[in-house]
Motif scaffolding. Sequence first.
Motif, PDB file in Angstrom:
ATOM      1  N   MET A  41       0.834  -1.192   0.000  1.00 17.61           N
ATOM      2  CA  MET A  41       0.000   0.000   0.000  1.00 17.61           C
ATOM      3  C   MET A  41       0.873   1.249   0.000  1.00 17.61           C
ATOM      4  O   MET A  41       1.978   1.235   0.563  1.00 17.61           O
ATOM      5  N   ILE A  42       0.349   2.300  -0.588  1.00 23.36           N
ATOM      6  CA  ILE A  42       1.078   3.551  -0.705  1.00 23.36           C
ATOM      7  C   ILE A  42       0.306   4.652   0.011  1.00 23.36           C
ATOM      8  O   ILE A  42      -0.891   4.843  -0.226  1.00 23.36           O
ATOM      9  N   GLY A  43       0.994   5.380   0.900  1.00 22.95           N
ATOM     10  CA  GLY A  43       0.392   6.504   1.580  1.00 22.95           C
ATOM     11  C   GLY A  43       0.599   7.790   0.799  1.00 22.95           C
ATOM     12  O   GLY A  43       1.646   7.984   0.174  1.00 22.95           O
ATOM     13  N   ILE A  44      -0.389   8.674   0.845  1.00 22.59           N
ATOM     14  CA  ILE A  44      -0.330   9.972   0.176  1.00 22.59           C
ATOM     15  C   ILE A  44      -0.558  11.037   1.240  1.00 22.59           C
ATOM     16  O   ILE A  44      -1.618  11.084   1.876  1.00 22.59           O
ATOM     17  N   TYR A  45       0.429  11.901   1.437  1.00 23.64           N
ATOM     18  CA  TYR A  45       0.364  12.914   2.485  1.00 23.64           C
ATOM     19  C   TYR A  45       0.625  14.261   1.818  1.00 23.64           C
ATOM     20  O   TYR A  45       1.759  14.606   1.512  1.00 23.64           O
ATOM     21  N   GLY A  46      -0.438  15.033   1.582  1.00 23.73           N
ATOM     22  CA  GLY A  46      -0.296  16.323   0.947  1.00 23.73           C
ATOM     23  C   GLY A  46      -0.276  17.457   1.944  1.00 23.73           C
ATOM     24  O   GLY A  46      -0.682  17.305   3.095  1.00 23.73           O
ATOM     25  N   GLY A  47       0.190  18.622   1.500  1.00 20.35           N
ATOM     26  CA  GLY A  47       0.211  19.790   2.369  1.00 20.35           C
ATOM     27  C   GLY A  47       1.041  20.891   1.765  1.00 20.35           C
ATOM     28  O   GLY A  47       1.748  20.683   0.770  1.00 20.35           O
ATOM     29  N   THR A  48       0.968  22.063   2.362  1.00 22.32           N
ATOM     30  CA  THR A  48       1.829  23.146   1.871  1.00 22.32           C
ATOM     31  C   THR A  48       3.250  22.975   2.388  1.00 22.32           C
ATOM     32  O   THR A  48       4.197  23.407   1.754  1.00 22.32           O
ATOM     33  N   PHE A  49       3.408  22.369   3.596  1.00 20.78           N
ATOM     34  CA  PHE A  49       4.737  22.167   4.184  1.00 20.78           C
ATOM     35  C   PHE A  49       5.514  23.492   4.162  1.00 20.78           C
ATOM     36  O   PHE A  49       6.590  23.589   3.568  1.00 20.78           O
ATOM     37  N   ASP A  50       4.960  24.492   4.875  1.00 18.82           N
ATOM     38  CA  ASP A  50       5.438  25.873   4.778  1.00 18.82           C
ATOM     39  C   ASP A  50       5.831  26.435   6.139  1.00 18.82           C
ATOM     40  O   ASP A  50       5.201  27.377   6.611  1.00 18.82           O
ATOM     41  N   PRO A  51       6.908  25.908   6.796  1.00 18.79           N
ATOM     42  CA  PRO A  51       7.808  24.846   6.345  1.00 18.79           C
ATOM     43  C   PRO A  51       7.406  23.489   6.943  1.00 18.79           C
ATOM     44  O   PRO A  51       6.594  23.412   7.861  1.00 18.79           O
ATOM     45  N   GLY A  93       1.926  -0.549   7.971  1.00 18.29           N
ATOM     46  CA  GLY A  93       2.790  -1.345   7.112  1.00 18.29           C
ATOM     47  C   GLY A  93       2.804  -0.858   5.670  1.00 18.29           C
ATOM     48  O   GLY A  93       2.863  -1.671   4.735  1.00 18.29           O
ATOM     49  N   LEU A  94       2.776   0.470   5.485  1.00 16.19           N
ATOM     50  CA  LEU A  94       2.780   1.017   4.129  1.00 16.19           C
ATOM     51  C   LEU A  94       4.150   0.822   3.487  1.00 16.19           C
ATOM     52  O   LEU A  94       5.193   0.968   4.140  1.00 16.19           O
ATOM     53  N   ASP A  95       4.153   0.509   2.213  1.00  9.99           N
ATOM     54  CA  ASP A  95       5.416   0.350   1.494  1.00  9.99           C
ATOM     55  C   ASP A  95       6.159   1.676   1.398  1.00  9.99           C
ATOM     56  O   ASP A  95       7.391   1.711   1.435  1.00  9.99           O
ATOM     57  N   GLU A  96       5.412   2.759   1.274  1.00  7.47           N
ATOM     58  CA  GLU A  96       6.004   4.092   1.213  1.00  7.47           C
ATOM     59  C   GLU A  96       4.929   5.124   1.517  1.00  7.47           C
ATOM     60  O   GLU A  96       3.735   4.845   1.425  1.00  7.47           O
ATOM     61  N   VAL A  97       5.371   6.311   1.909  1.00  8.72           N
ATOM     62  CA  VAL A  97       4.483   7.469   2.040  1.00  8.72           C
ATOM     63  C   VAL A  97       5.041   8.558   1.141  1.00  8.72           C
ATOM     64  O   VAL A  97       6.200   8.969   1.282  1.00  8.72           O
ATOM     65  N   ARG A  98       4.208   9.022   0.226  1.00  5.54           N
ATOM     66  CA  ARG A  98       4.609  10.093  -0.680  1.00  5.54           C
ATOM     67  C   ARG A  98       4.146  11.430  -0.112  1.00  5.54           C
ATOM     68  O   ARG A  98       2.955  11.659   0.045  1.00  5.54           O
ATOM     69  N   LEU A  99       5.098  12.273   0.198  1.00  6.82           N
ATOM     70  CA  LEU A  99       4.817  13.612   0.695  1.00  6.82           C
ATOM     71  C   LEU A  99       4.714  14.539  -0.510  1.00  6.82           C
ATOM     72  O   LEU A  99       5.668  14.674  -1.281  1.00  6.82           O
ATOM     73  N   ILE A 100       3.545  15.152  -0.692  1.00  4.52           N
ATOM     74  CA  ILE A 100       3.272  15.895  -1.924  1.00  4.52           C
ATOM     75  C   ILE A 100       3.037  17.363  -1.599  1.00  4.52           C
ATOM     76  O   ILE A 100       1.954  17.740  -1.118  1.00  4.52           O
ATOM     77  N   PRO A 101       4.051  18.220  -1.817  1.00  5.25           N
ATOM     78  CA  PRO A 101       3.860  19.643  -1.547  1.00  5.25           C
ATOM     79  C   PRO A 101       2.894  20.273  -2.537  1.00  5.25           C
ATOM     80  O   PRO A 101       2.973  20.045  -3.738  1.00  5.25           O
TER      81      PRO A 101
END
Length: 210
Positions: free
Chosen positions: A1-11, A28-36
């Motif tokens: 499974m893939i996690g998706i974590y979005g945000g402005t990340f400011d900072p 147990g996620l294979d990865e988490v993608r941080l999406i600015p």
Amino acid sequence: MIGIYGGTFDPVHFGHLRTALDVQENLGLDEVRLIPCHIPPHRSKPGATAKQRMAMLQLAIENQPGLIVDSREIERSGPSYMVDTLKSLRNEVGEIPLCLIVGADAFLGLANWHRWRDLFQYAHVIVMHRPGFTPSPEGDLAAFTNARCVSTEAKLRQVSAGKVLFQKVTQLEISASSIRTRIKQGKSPRYLLPDTVWREICKKGLYGLV
């Protein structure tokens, strides 16, 4: 499974990073993608540019297996709607389960998101909450999501999208806005964010650094 974590990340700060790691390990996620986010549709213009925020995010997660920066929203023109991001990811990964990771406040406001019901066509929704508190949706959101709730990550793996799971995470009372204010006042934000990110802020003179 893939996690998706979005945000402005400011900072980006430890509140983002600790919760991302909590969810990855607990489910147990294979990865988490941080999406600015490039152009946030529901808030004011970020204090740093999209490229600056992405650079800080890359510095923050270096040497942390399983956390990945995904630049697709920055590369896409127009407002950064999560439904478009999930659709593009679904086209890439096929039937691998996707898990959209959101905070409790964001979840309770989900009905204000662009095409919010369509999110569930492309991903599960993981709602992060502090221990001892489980957010209770109301109105249309409750009617739509209550029947979709599951209690284990095994249920998420059975289908590629469409479920809701509430996940306890470490509660760190850190906000990007308070960090920006602190920097503008000439105070140090150290120990609220990675040293690599603080050095980058100093190097670039971000957030009204004095």
